[in-house]
Design an enzyme around this catalytic site. Structure first.
Site, PDB file in Angstrom:
ATOM      1  N   THR A   1       0.833  -1.189   0.000  1.00 52.06           N
ATOM      2  CA  THR A   1       0.000   0.000   0.000  1.00 52.06           C
ATOM      3  C   THR A   1       0.875   1.249   0.000  1.00 52.06           C
ATOM      4  OG1 THR A   1      -1.727  -1.157   1.156  1.00 52.06           O
ATOM      5  CG2 THR A   1      -1.558   1.184   1.639  1.00 52.06           C
TER       6      THR A   1
ATOM      7  N   GLY B   1     -10.251  -2.929   3.392  1.00 49.70           N
ATOM      8  CA  GLY B   1      -9.308  -2.841   4.511  1.00 49.70           C
ATOM      9  C   GLY B   1      -9.394  -1.506   5.228  1.00 49.70           C
ATOM     10  N   ASP B   2      -8.322  -1.173   5.915  1.00 50.10           N
ATOM     11  CA  ASP B   2      -8.298   0.043   6.739  1.00 50.10           C
ATOM     12  C   ASP B   2      -8.016   1.318   5.944  1.00 50.10           C
ATOM     13  OD1 ASP B   2      -5.687  -1.181   6.319  1.00 50.10           O
ATOM     14  OD2 ASP B   2      -4.901   0.486   7.493  1.00 50.10           O
TER      15      ASP B   2
ATOM     16  N   THR C   1      -0.004   1.289   6.965  1.00 48.59           N
ATOM     17  CA  THR C   1       0.090   0.137   6.073  1.00 48.59           C
ATOM     18  C   THR C   1       0.280  -1.104   6.935  1.00 48.59           C
ATOM     19  OG1 THR C   1       1.395  -0.996   4.402  1.00 48.59           O
ATOM     20  CG2 THR C   1       2.567   0.609   5.745  1.00 48.59           C
ATOM     21  N   GLY C   2      -0.487  -2.138   6.634  1.00 48.57           N
ATOM     22  CA  GLY C   2      -0.367  -3.350   7.434  1.00 48.57           C
ATOM     23  C   GLY C   2      -1.616  -4.182   7.314  1.00 48.57           C
TER      24      GLY C   2
END
Ligand code: ASP
Length: 341
Positions: free
Chosen positions: A209, A239-240, A260-261
């Protein structure tokens, strides 16, 4: 006598350099994803390509700030470069869903007004960050998804491309590999040993990302994040990254943050807002708040990193993976790119 003069002179030099260091003001910070990024598995050519792309992103963002444009312009300019590069999991380099599509998510937020815009699950928008900005600036909404978001972006004049534009062999092969290994599980683009043990990561993914945080000449912060999400994702998983407060947040009172993760953990920990809240309510520094927020997320079982830039130009870039593509530029235009721990 001479000895004494020398002594005073060295003290003066030391104080001047300490003062200069203390005044170092960052105006832009970017990331290209955190993950299992090890020097030993990187070729010099690849390393040079990543460094060049991150440098170009920083330069484009910096040029915007230098010419007096807003932090939003700088964030968008920097993210465009990374979205247009096949090296990162955003725009051109987005990963494939289980159905062989590229469904992208992005968000942008302005620290001055707390205005924000986001898109999720878009498949034909060349630069999803621009669509997110259009949602923020040209609609009364914060988030739009799927075909509606695409229709709105098109109406706003955002560039639309054939979905084939997003095809890259590397990402396609990544999907085939993920399906072969476990057709059910979505695969993160990064991961550390812990998440591998949990069975979520089954290969050495290195791309990620992208995100940027900028501080403009008017003292305004902005943050943005753009992603293709997870390889082999299904059912419209989001996602987030496009969720305000989870993967992206900016507040002029505190900082701009892009994460990012492992998205699900960032959503549950509301990581980006957590950093801002700890700065606002507990008076923590940007680095202490970033580290504390990341540690809290890690305790839940997630991994990854974040970039944060505060209103005074202090930067934090913590991560709990082996590496994170990241870079900064200071007020004087000095660019620094880092990859490993
Ligand atoms: N956070 C992103 C997601 O879960 C993935 C990434 O950072 O690479 O969609």
């Amino acid at each position: 006598m001479n000895y004494k003069l020398n002594y005073y002179f060295s003290i003066l030099l030391l104080l001047t350099s300490l003062n200069l260091q203390a005044q170092k003001k960052y105006v832009l910070v970017v990331h290209g994803g955190a993950g299992t990024i090890l020097k030993k598995s990187m070729t010099p050519e690849k390393e040079a390509a990543y460094t060049a792309a991150l440098t170009k992103a920083l330069q484009h963002g910096y040029d915007a700030i230098k010419s007096g444009k807003t932090s939003l312009d700088a964030v968008e300019a920097a993210i465009h470069v990374l979205e247009d590069s096949p090296l990162f999991n955003a725009g051109k380099g987005a990963v494939f869903t289980h159905d062989g599509k590229n469904e992208m998510d992005a968000a942008i937020m302005e620290g001055k007004s707390l205005k924000a815009g986001a898109v999720a699950g878009v498949t034909v928008i060349r630069n999803p960050i621009t669509a997110a900005r259009a949602v923020m600036e040209k609609s009364e909404h914060v988030m739009m998804v799927d075909r509606g978001a695409e229709q709105f972006a098109e109406q706003c004049g955002v560039e639309i491309v054939d979905p084939k534009y997003f095809y890259t062999k590397e990402r396609w092969d990544g999907l085939q590999q993920a399906i072969k290994e476990d057709s059910v599980k979505a695969v993160l683009d990064h991961g550390n040993k812990k998440s591998m043990k949990l069975g979520t990561i089954n290969r050495d993914y290195k791309f990620g990302t992208v995100g940027a945080v900028a501080l403009d000449k008017m003292g305004n912060l902005a943050a943005g994040t753009s992603t293709g999400g997870m390889t082999n994702k299904k059912y419209g998983r989001v996602g987030d990254s496009p969720i305000i407060g989870a993967g992206t947040y900016a507040n002029n009172l505190t900082a701009g943050i892009s994460c990012t993760g492992w998205g699900e953990f960032y959503i549950r920990s509301v990581v980006a807002y957590d950093v801002s809240a700890m700065m606002e309510y507990k008076n923590l520094s940007v680095s202490d708040a970033s580290k504390t927020a990341l540690d809290k997320m890690e305790k839940l079982g997630g991994d990854g990193g974040l970039i944060a830039l505060d209103k005074n130009g202090n930067v934090a870039m913590p991560f709990n993976t082996e590496g994170m593509y990241r870079g900064t530029v200071t007020e004087d235009g000095k660019i620094e790119v880092l990859i490993y721990k």
